[in-house]
Design an enzyme around this catalytic site. Structure first.
Site, PDB file in Angstrom:
ATOM      1  N   ALA A 187       0.814  -1.215   0.000  1.00 21.94           N
ATOM      2  CA  ALA A 187       0.000   0.000   0.000  1.00 21.94           C
ATOM      3  C   ALA A 187       0.849   1.268   0.000  1.00 21.94           C
ATOM      4  O   ALA A 187       0.519   2.249  -0.659  1.00 21.94           O
ATOM      5  CB  ALA A 187      -0.941   0.009   1.202  1.00 21.94           C
ATOM      6  N   PHE A 216      -5.204   5.398  -2.067  1.00 26.83           N
ATOM      7  CA  PHE A 216      -5.615   6.527  -1.236  1.00 26.83           C
ATOM      8  C   PHE A 216      -4.816   7.751  -1.683  1.00 26.83           C
ATOM      9  O   PHE A 216      -3.636   7.634  -2.029  1.00 26.83           O
ATOM     10  CB  PHE A 216      -5.345   6.201   0.231  1.00 26.83           C
ATOM     11  CG  PHE A 216      -5.820   7.248   1.192  1.00 26.83           C
ATOM     12  CD1 PHE A 216      -7.157   7.384   1.484  1.00 26.83           C
ATOM     13  CD2 PHE A 216      -4.917   8.102   1.803  1.00 26.83           C
ATOM     14  CE1 PHE A 216      -7.603   8.360   2.371  1.00 26.83           C
ATOM     15  CE2 PHE A 216      -5.342   9.083   2.696  1.00 26.83           C
ATOM     16  CZ  PHE A 216      -6.698   9.212   2.980  1.00 26.83           C
ATOM     17  N   ALA A 239      -3.060  10.110  -0.541  1.00 31.73           N
ATOM     18  CA  ALA A 239      -1.746  10.436   0.009  1.00 31.73           C
ATOM     19  C   ALA A 239      -0.668   9.432  -0.364  1.00 31.73           C
ATOM     20  O   ALA A 239       0.512   9.673  -0.099  1.00 31.73           O
ATOM     21  CB  ALA A 239      -1.840  10.544   1.539  1.00 31.73           C
ATOM     22  N   LYS A 240      -1.031   8.321  -0.985  1.00 31.38           N
ATOM     23  CA  LYS A 240      -0.043   7.320  -1.376  1.00 31.38           C
ATOM     24  C   LYS A 240       0.788   7.837  -2.555  1.00 31.38           C
ATOM     25  O   LYS A 240       0.358   8.740  -3.281  1.00 31.38           O
ATOM     26  CB  LYS A 240      -0.736   6.010  -1.761  1.00 31.38           C
ATOM     27  CG  LYS A 240      -1.500   5.355  -0.622  1.00 31.38           C
ATOM     28  CD  LYS A 240      -0.561   4.879   0.460  1.00 31.38           C
ATOM     29  CE  LYS A 240      -1.258   4.003   1.497  1.00 31.38           C
ATOM     30  NZ  LYS A 240      -2.154   4.741   2.395  1.00 31.38           N
ATOM     31  N   PRO A 241       1.990   7.278  -2.773  1.00 32.99           N
ATOM     32  CA  PRO A 241       2.806   7.737  -3.906  1.00 32.99           C
ATOM     33  C   PRO A 241       2.064   7.679  -5.241  1.00 32.99           C
ATOM     34  O   PRO A 241       2.229   8.561  -6.089  1.00 32.99           O
ATOM     35  CB  PRO A 241       3.991   6.764  -3.882  1.00 32.99           C
ATOM     36  CG  PRO A 241       4.148   6.423  -2.438  1.00 32.99           C
ATOM     37  CD  PRO A 241       2.740   6.321  -1.918  1.00 32.99           C
TER      38      PRO A 241
END
Length: 386
Positions: free
Chosen positions: A166, A190, A192-194
Protein backbone atom coordinates in the site's frame (compact mmCIF):
# COMPACT_ATOMS: atom_id res chain seq x y z
CA UNK A 1 3.90 30.37 5.74
CA UNK A 2 2.92 26.77 6.44
CA UNK A 3 4.26 24.05 4.19
CA UNK A 4 2.08 21.19 2.94
CA UNK A 5 2.93 17.76 4.34
CA UNK A 6 2.19 16.22 0.94
CA UNK A 7 1.71 18.68 -1.92
CA UNK A 8 -1.04 17.06 -3.97
CA UNK A 9 -1.89 20.37 -5.58
CA UNK A 10 1.53 20.71 -7.21
CA UNK A 11 1.01 17.35 -8.89
CA UNK A 12 -2.54 18.27 -9.87
CA UNK A 13 -1.35 21.45 -11.57
CA UNK A 14 1.31 19.52 -13.48
CA UNK A 15 -1.25 17.26 -15.16
CA UNK A 16 -4.40 19.30 -14.64
CA UNK A 17 -5.54 19.44 -18.25
CA UNK A 18 -4.87 15.74 -18.85
CA UNK A 19 -6.73 14.65 -15.72
CA UNK A 20 -9.66 16.97 -16.38
CA UNK A 21 -9.99 15.64 -19.91
CA UNK A 22 -9.81 12.04 -18.69
CA UNK A 23 -12.51 12.62 -16.07
CA UNK A 24 -14.76 14.39 -18.57
CA UNK A 25 -14.34 11.52 -21.01
CA UNK A 26 -15.62 9.08 -18.39
CA UNK A 27 -18.51 11.33 -17.45
CA UNK A 28 -19.57 11.62 -21.07
CA UNK A 29 -19.20 7.88 -21.68
CA UNK A 30 -21.60 6.92 -18.89
CA UNK A 31 -19.52 3.84 -17.99
CA UNK A 32 -18.90 4.81 -14.41
CA UNK A 33 -18.09 1.41 -12.85
CA UNK A 34 -15.57 -1.08 -14.32
CA UNK A 35 -15.37 0.88 -17.56
CA UNK A 36 -12.63 0.42 -20.16
CA UNK A 37 -10.25 2.66 -18.23
CA UNK A 38 -10.34 0.14 -15.37
CA UNK A 39 -9.31 -2.67 -17.71
CA UNK A 40 -6.51 -0.56 -19.15
CA UNK A 41 -5.30 0.42 -15.69
CA UNK A 42 -5.15 -3.21 -14.64
CA UNK A 43 -3.04 -4.03 -17.68
CA UNK A 44 -0.63 -1.20 -16.93
CA UNK A 45 -0.33 -2.03 -13.22
CA UNK A 46 0.56 -5.63 -14.04
CA UNK A 47 3.07 -4.48 -16.66
CA UNK A 48 4.65 -2.05 -14.18
CA UNK A 49 5.36 -4.98 -11.84
CA UNK A 50 6.31 -7.39 -14.61
CA UNK A 51 3.45 -9.61 -13.47
CA UNK A 52 0.72 -11.50 -15.30
CA UNK A 53 -2.39 -10.10 -13.62
CA UNK A 54 -3.76 -7.10 -11.80
CA UNK A 55 -7.27 -6.80 -10.41
CA UNK A 56 -8.52 -3.47 -9.13
CA UNK A 57 -10.85 -3.01 -6.17
CA UNK A 58 -12.45 -0.31 -4.07
CA UNK A 59 -9.65 0.30 -1.55
CA UNK A 60 -6.42 -1.06 -0.15
CA UNK A 61 -8.07 -2.78 2.81
CA UNK A 62 -10.30 -4.86 0.54
CA UNK A 63 -7.19 -5.67 -1.49
CA UNK A 64 -5.73 -7.51 1.52
CA UNK A 65 -9.00 -9.21 2.41
CA UNK A 66 -9.64 -10.58 -1.09
CA UNK A 67 -6.71 -13.03 -1.27
CA UNK A 68 -7.45 -14.19 2.28
CA UNK A 69 -10.97 -14.98 1.13
CA UNK A 70 -9.71 -16.66 -2.04
CA UNK A 71 -7.47 -18.94 0.05
CA UNK A 72 -10.41 -19.66 2.39
CA UNK A 73 -8.50 -18.45 5.43
CA UNK A 74 -10.71 -18.83 8.48
CA UNK A 75 -11.07 -19.88 12.12
CA UNK A 76 -8.07 -21.75 13.42
CA UNK A 77 -5.68 -20.11 10.96
CA UNK A 78 -2.80 -17.84 11.97
CA UNK A 79 -1.93 -14.84 9.80
CA UNK A 80 1.41 -13.24 10.68
CA UNK A 81 1.86 -9.48 10.25
CA UNK A 82 3.88 -6.62 11.74
CA UNK A 83 2.43 -4.53 14.53
CA UNK A 84 4.25 -1.39 13.38
CA UNK A 85 1.97 -0.40 10.51
CA UNK A 86 -1.51 0.96 9.84
CA UNK A 87 -4.26 -1.02 11.55
CA UNK A 88 -5.86 -2.16 8.27
CA UNK A 89 -3.18 -4.82 7.79
CA UNK A 90 -4.24 -6.62 10.95
CA UNK A 91 -7.92 -5.72 11.06
CA UNK A 92 -8.77 -7.62 7.88
CA UNK A 93 -7.64 -10.88 9.48
CA UNK A 94 -10.52 -11.17 12.00
CA UNK A 95 -12.96 -10.48 9.15
CA UNK A 96 -12.22 -14.02 8.01
CA UNK A 97 -12.36 -15.49 11.50
CA UNK A 98 -8.60 -16.05 11.52
CA UNK A 99 -6.20 -14.78 14.18
CA UNK A 100 -3.51 -12.13 13.60
CA UNK A 101 -0.11 -13.02 15.06
CA UNK A 102 2.15 -10.01 15.51
CA UNK A 103 5.78 -9.96 14.43
CA UNK A 104 8.52 -7.52 15.42
CA UNK A 105 10.40 -5.30 12.97
CA UNK A 106 14.00 -4.60 12.05
CA UNK A 107 15.41 -1.46 13.70
CA UNK A 108 16.80 0.04 10.50
CA UNK A 109 14.07 -0.49 7.87
CA UNK A 110 11.02 -0.85 10.18
CA UNK A 111 9.93 -3.83 8.09
CA UNK A 112 9.22 -7.36 9.28
CA UNK A 113 12.12 -9.10 11.06
CA UNK A 114 12.50 -12.60 9.55
CA UNK A 115 13.98 -13.90 12.82
CA UNK A 116 10.96 -12.62 14.76
CA UNK A 117 8.68 -14.23 12.17
CA UNK A 118 10.40 -17.58 12.67
CA UNK A 119 10.05 -17.25 16.43
CA UNK A 120 6.34 -16.39 16.14
CA UNK A 121 5.70 -19.38 13.86
CA UNK A 122 7.54 -21.69 16.27
CA UNK A 123 5.50 -20.35 19.19
CA UNK A 124 2.20 -20.87 17.36
CA UNK A 125 3.15 -24.41 16.37
CA UNK A 126 4.24 -25.24 19.93
CA UNK A 127 0.94 -23.95 21.36
CA UNK A 128 -0.97 -26.11 18.89
CA UNK A 129 -4.10 -23.94 18.79
CA UNK A 130 -3.62 -22.35 15.35
CA UNK A 131 -2.29 -23.42 11.97
CA UNK A 132 0.26 -21.07 10.35
CA UNK A 133 -1.38 -20.08 7.05
CA UNK A 134 -0.34 -16.67 5.70
CA UNK A 135 2.34 -14.01 6.17
CA UNK A 136 1.55 -10.37 5.37
CA UNK A 137 4.79 -8.45 4.91
CA UNK A 138 4.36 -4.67 4.77
CA UNK A 139 6.49 -2.40 2.56
CA UNK A 140 6.49 0.31 5.18
CA UNK A 141 7.15 3.94 4.28
CA UNK A 142 7.78 2.91 0.67
CA UNK A 143 10.56 0.31 0.78
CA UNK A 144 10.41 -3.46 0.26
CA UNK A 145 10.57 -5.94 3.09
CA UNK A 146 13.26 -8.64 3.13
CA UNK A 147 11.38 -10.87 0.69
CA UNK A 148 14.10 -13.42 -0.04
CA UNK A 149 14.33 -14.29 3.66
CA UNK A 150 10.58 -14.13 4.30
CA UNK A 151 9.76 -16.15 1.18
CA UNK A 152 12.21 -18.87 2.25
CA UNK A 153 10.40 -19.17 5.58
CA UNK A 154 6.98 -19.31 3.88
CA UNK A 155 8.16 -22.00 1.47
CA UNK A 156 9.57 -24.09 4.30
CA UNK A 157 6.37 -23.81 6.32
CA UNK A 158 3.95 -24.18 3.40
CA UNK A 159 2.51 -20.69 3.93
CA UNK A 160 1.17 -18.09 1.53
CA UNK A 161 2.85 -14.67 1.30
CA UNK A 162 1.14 -11.32 0.76
CA UNK A 163 3.10 -8.17 0.03
CA UNK A 164 1.14 -5.30 1.59
CA UNK A 165 2.39 -2.81 -0.96
CA UNK A 166 0.00 0.00 0.00
CA UNK A 167 2.83 2.41 0.80
CA UNK A 168 5.33 0.87 -1.58
CA UNK A 169 3.83 0.38 -5.03
CA UNK A 170 6.72 0.86 -7.42
CA UNK A 171 9.44 -0.13 -4.95
CA UNK A 172 11.95 -2.80 -5.99
CA UNK A 173 14.46 -5.18 -4.44
CA UNK A 174 17.42 -6.15 -6.58
CA UNK A 175 15.55 -4.64 -9.50
CA UNK A 176 12.50 -6.85 -8.98
CA UNK A 177 8.95 -6.07 -7.89
CA UNK A 178 7.61 -7.68 -4.72
CA UNK A 179 5.50 -10.09 -6.80
CA UNK A 180 8.71 -11.90 -7.74
CA UNK A 181 8.54 -13.36 -4.21
CA UNK A 182 5.03 -12.86 -2.87
CA UNK A 183 2.04 -14.87 -4.03
CA UNK A 184 0.23 -11.58 -4.38
CA UNK A 185 0.90 -7.88 -3.81
CA UNK A 186 -1.86 -5.59 -2.59
CA UNK A 187 -1.89 -1.83 -2.87
CA UNK A 188 -3.89 1.26 -2.03
CA UNK A 189 -4.59 4.31 -4.15
CA UNK A 190 -5.62 6.53 -1.24
CA UNK A 191 -4.76 10.10 -2.31
CA UNK A 192 -1.75 10.44 0.01
CA UNK A 193 -0.04 7.32 -1.38
CA UNK A 194 2.81 7.74 -3.91
CA UNK A 195 0.37 6.59 -6.60
CA UNK A 196 -2.96 7.92 -5.41
CA UNK A 197 -6.31 8.64 -7.00
CA UNK A 198 -8.94 11.26 -6.16
CA UNK A 199 -10.73 9.08 -3.61
CA UNK A 200 -10.42 5.50 -2.49
CA UNK A 201 -9.08 2.71 -4.66
CA UNK A 202 -6.95 -0.40 -4.53
CA UNK A 203 -5.61 -3.33 -6.52
CA UNK A 204 -3.85 -6.67 -6.32
CA UNK A 205 -1.05 -7.90 -8.57
CA UNK A 206 -0.16 -11.56 -8.99
CA UNK A 207 1.33 -14.18 -11.29
CA UNK A 208 -1.18 -16.81 -10.12
CA UNK A 209 -3.85 -17.30 -12.80
CA UNK A 210 -6.43 -18.95 -10.56
CA UNK A 211 -5.87 -16.52 -7.68
CA UNK A 212 -6.43 -13.56 -10.00
CA UNK A 213 -9.61 -15.17 -11.29
CA UNK A 214 -10.95 -15.76 -7.80
CA UNK A 215 -10.12 -12.24 -6.62
CA UNK A 216 -11.85 -10.82 -9.69
CA UNK A 217 -14.95 -12.86 -8.83
CA UNK A 218 -14.88 -12.10 -5.11
CA UNK A 219 -14.76 -8.35 -5.70
CA UNK A 220 -18.20 -8.70 -7.38
CA UNK A 221 -20.23 -10.80 -4.95
CA UNK A 222 -18.44 -14.07 -5.69
CA UNK A 223 -19.67 -14.25 -9.27
CA UNK A 224 -19.11 -17.14 -11.67
CA UNK A 225 -15.55 -17.33 -13.02
CA UNK A 226 -14.54 -18.58 -16.49
CA UNK A 227 -13.23 -21.74 -14.85
CA UNK A 228 -16.59 -22.27 -13.12
CA UNK A 229 -18.41 -21.82 -16.43
CA UNK A 230 -16.13 -24.34 -18.16
CA UNK A 231 -16.62 -26.92 -15.43
CA UNK A 232 -20.38 -26.62 -14.94
CA UNK A 233 -23.44 -26.49 -17.17
CA UNK A 234 -25.48 -23.57 -15.90
CA UNK A 235 -29.18 -23.55 -16.82
CA UNK A 236 -29.54 -19.86 -16.05
CA UNK A 237 -27.65 -16.72 -16.98
CA UNK A 238 -24.57 -16.99 -14.70
CA UNK A 239 -24.43 -13.19 -14.48
CA UNK A 240 -26.78 -13.37 -11.52
CA UNK A 241 -25.27 -16.41 -9.84
CA UNK A 242 -22.89 -16.27 -6.88
CA UNK A 243 -20.93 -19.43 -6.17
CA UNK A 244 -19.05 -18.07 -3.16
CA UNK A 245 -19.48 -15.29 -0.62
CA UNK A 246 -17.83 -12.16 -1.97
CA UNK A 247 -18.07 -8.41 -1.57
CA UNK A 248 -18.83 -5.28 -3.57
CA UNK A 249 -15.37 -3.84 -4.17
CA UNK A 250 -15.31 -2.41 -7.67
CA UNK A 251 -13.09 0.51 -8.73
CA UNK A 252 -14.88 3.55 -10.11
CA UNK A 253 -13.93 4.32 -13.69
CA UNK A 254 -13.16 7.95 -12.90
CA UNK A 255 -10.52 6.85 -10.38
CA UNK A 256 -8.95 4.56 -12.98
CA UNK A 257 -8.85 7.45 -15.46
CA UNK A 258 -7.04 9.62 -12.91
CA UNK A 259 -4.55 6.85 -12.13
CA UNK A 260 -3.77 6.29 -15.80
CA UNK A 261 -2.66 9.91 -16.10
CA UNK A 262 -0.67 9.71 -12.87
CA UNK A 263 1.09 6.56 -14.05
CA UNK A 264 2.54 8.55 -16.94
CA UNK A 265 4.58 10.67 -14.52
CA UNK A 266 5.02 8.09 -11.76
CA UNK A 267 8.55 7.02 -12.73
CA UNK A 268 9.72 10.63 -12.78
CA UNK A 269 8.09 11.30 -9.40
CA UNK A 270 9.85 8.28 -7.89
CA UNK A 271 13.19 9.67 -9.07
CA UNK A 272 12.39 13.08 -7.60
CA UNK A 273 11.60 11.40 -4.28
CA UNK A 274 15.06 9.79 -4.32
CA UNK A 275 16.64 13.24 -4.57
CA UNK A 276 14.56 14.64 -1.71
CA UNK A 277 15.37 11.67 0.54
CA UNK A 278 19.09 11.81 -0.25
CA UNK A 279 19.19 15.52 0.52
CA UNK A 280 17.34 15.00 3.80
CA UNK A 281 19.78 12.27 4.78
CA UNK A 282 22.77 14.47 4.02
CA UNK A 283 21.40 17.40 5.98
CA UNK A 284 20.09 15.50 9.00
CA UNK A 285 22.54 12.66 9.53
CA UNK A 286 24.24 13.17 12.88
CA UNK A 287 21.62 15.69 14.02
CA UNK A 288 18.82 13.27 14.86
CA UNK A 289 18.63 9.86 16.53
CA UNK A 290 18.31 8.08 13.19
CA UNK A 291 17.77 8.87 9.52
CA UNK A 292 16.13 6.29 7.23
CA UNK A 293 18.01 3.26 5.97
CA UNK A 294 16.95 1.39 2.83
CA UNK A 295 17.46 -2.37 2.59
CA UNK A 296 20.52 -3.38 0.54
CA UNK A 297 19.51 -3.66 -3.10
CA UNK A 298 16.24 -1.88 -2.40
CA UNK A 299 14.67 1.16 -4.01
CA UNK A 300 12.08 2.98 -1.95
CA UNK A 301 9.28 5.10 -3.35
CA UNK A 302 9.49 7.15 -0.13
CA UNK A 303 5.83 7.25 0.80
CA UNK A 304 7.10 8.84 3.99
CA UNK A 305 10.43 10.19 5.18
CA UNK A 306 10.70 9.11 8.82
CA UNK A 307 13.42 10.05 11.27
CA UNK A 308 13.83 9.27 14.95
CA UNK A 309 14.39 11.92 17.59
CA UNK A 310 15.01 11.57 21.33
CA UNK A 311 12.53 14.38 22.03
CA UNK A 312 9.96 13.62 19.37
CA UNK A 313 7.12 15.58 20.97
CA UNK A 314 9.29 18.61 21.58
CA UNK A 315 10.59 18.57 18.01
CA UNK A 316 7.07 18.24 16.63
CA UNK A 317 5.91 21.23 18.66
CA UNK A 318 8.96 23.25 17.60
CA UNK A 319 8.44 22.52 13.91
CA UNK A 320 4.78 23.39 14.25
CA UNK A 321 5.70 26.90 15.37
CA UNK A 322 7.80 27.17 12.20
CA UNK A 323 4.88 26.23 9.95
CA UNK A 324 6.37 22.79 9.26
CA UNK A 325 3.84 19.95 9.50
CA UNK A 326 4.83 16.50 10.77
CA UNK A 327 3.10 13.21 11.48
CA UNK A 328 3.78 10.26 13.76
CA UNK A 329 3.53 6.81 12.17
CA UNK A 330 2.75 5.00 14.47
CA UNK A 331 2.46 6.19 18.09
CA UNK A 332 0.58 3.09 19.32
CA UNK A 333 1.59 -0.29 17.84
CA UNK A 334 -1.32 -2.44 16.72
CA UNK A 335 -0.74 -5.10 19.37
CA UNK A 336 -1.20 -2.47 22.08
CA UNK A 337 -4.56 -1.22 20.78
CA UNK A 338 -7.87 -2.20 22.38
CA UNK A 339 -9.30 -4.11 19.42
CA UNK A 340 -6.21 -6.36 19.33
CA UNK A 341 -6.29 -7.35 23.01
CA UNK A 342 -7.36 -10.92 22.23
CA UNK A 343 -4.28 -11.40 20.05
CA UNK A 344 -1.67 -9.60 22.14
CA UNK A 345 1.77 -11.25 21.82
CA UNK A 346 3.82 -12.35 24.83
CA UNK A 347 5.20 -9.44 26.84
CA UNK A 348 8.67 -8.44 25.73
CA UNK A 349 8.40 -10.05 22.28
CA UNK A 350 8.05 -6.73 20.38
CA UNK A 351 10.92 -4.56 21.72
CA UNK A 352 11.90 -2.90 18.44
CA UNK A 353 8.32 -2.03 17.54
CA UNK A 354 7.67 -0.49 20.94
CA UNK A 355 10.90 1.48 20.90
CA UNK A 356 10.33 2.84 17.39
CA UNK A 357 6.85 4.03 18.32
CA UNK A 358 8.40 6.36 20.90
CA UNK A 359 10.81 8.11 18.57
CA UNK A 360 9.56 8.17 14.96
CA UNK A 361 8.41 11.36 13.27
CA UNK A 362 7.65 11.90 9.58
CA UNK A 363 8.68 15.04 7.71
CA UNK A 364 7.11 16.58 4.59
CA UNK A 365 7.85 14.32 1.62
CA UNK A 366 6.69 14.58 -1.97
CA UNK A 367 8.28 14.94 -5.43
CA UNK A 368 7.68 18.67 -5.55
CA UNK A 369 9.45 19.65 -2.33
CA UNK A 370 11.83 22.45 -3.33
CA UNK A 371 15.40 22.66 -2.09
CA UNK A 372 14.51 25.96 -0.45
CA UNK A 373 11.68 24.39 1.55
CA UNK A 374 13.81 21.39 2.35
CA UNK A 375 16.58 23.62 3.68
CA UNK A 376 14.00 25.36 5.82
CA UNK A 377 12.98 22.02 7.35
CA UNK A 378 16.54 20.80 7.84
CA UNK A 379 17.66 24.10 9.41
CA UNK A 380 14.69 24.08 11.80
CA UNK A 381 15.50 20.56 12.98
CA UNK A 382 19.20 21.31 13.40
CA UNK A 383 18.35 24.44 15.38
CA UNK A 384 16.14 22.56 17.84
CA UNK A 385 17.86 22.21 21.21
CA UNK A 386 15.11 20.45 23.13
Amino acid sequence: MSLPFIDLQAQRKRIESEVNAAILSVVESGRYVLGPEVTELEKQLAAWCGAKHSVSCANGTDAIALPLMAWEVGPGDAVFCPSFTFVATAQVVPWTGASPVFVDILPDTYNMDPASLEAAIARVKAEGKLTPKVVIAVDLFGQPADYPAIKAICDREGMKLISDNAQGFGCTLNGKATTDWADIATTSFFPAKPLGCYGDGGAVVTNDDRLAELVEALRVYGKVTPTDAAERNFHHDPKYLSLRVGMNSRLDTIQAAVLLEKLKIFADEIEQRQKVAARYNEGLNGHVRRVPTVIEGGKSVWAQYVIEHENRDGLQAHLGTQGIPTAVYYPVPIHMQDFAADWAPPAGSMPVTEEASRYVIALPMHPYLSEEDQDRIIDAIRAFNG
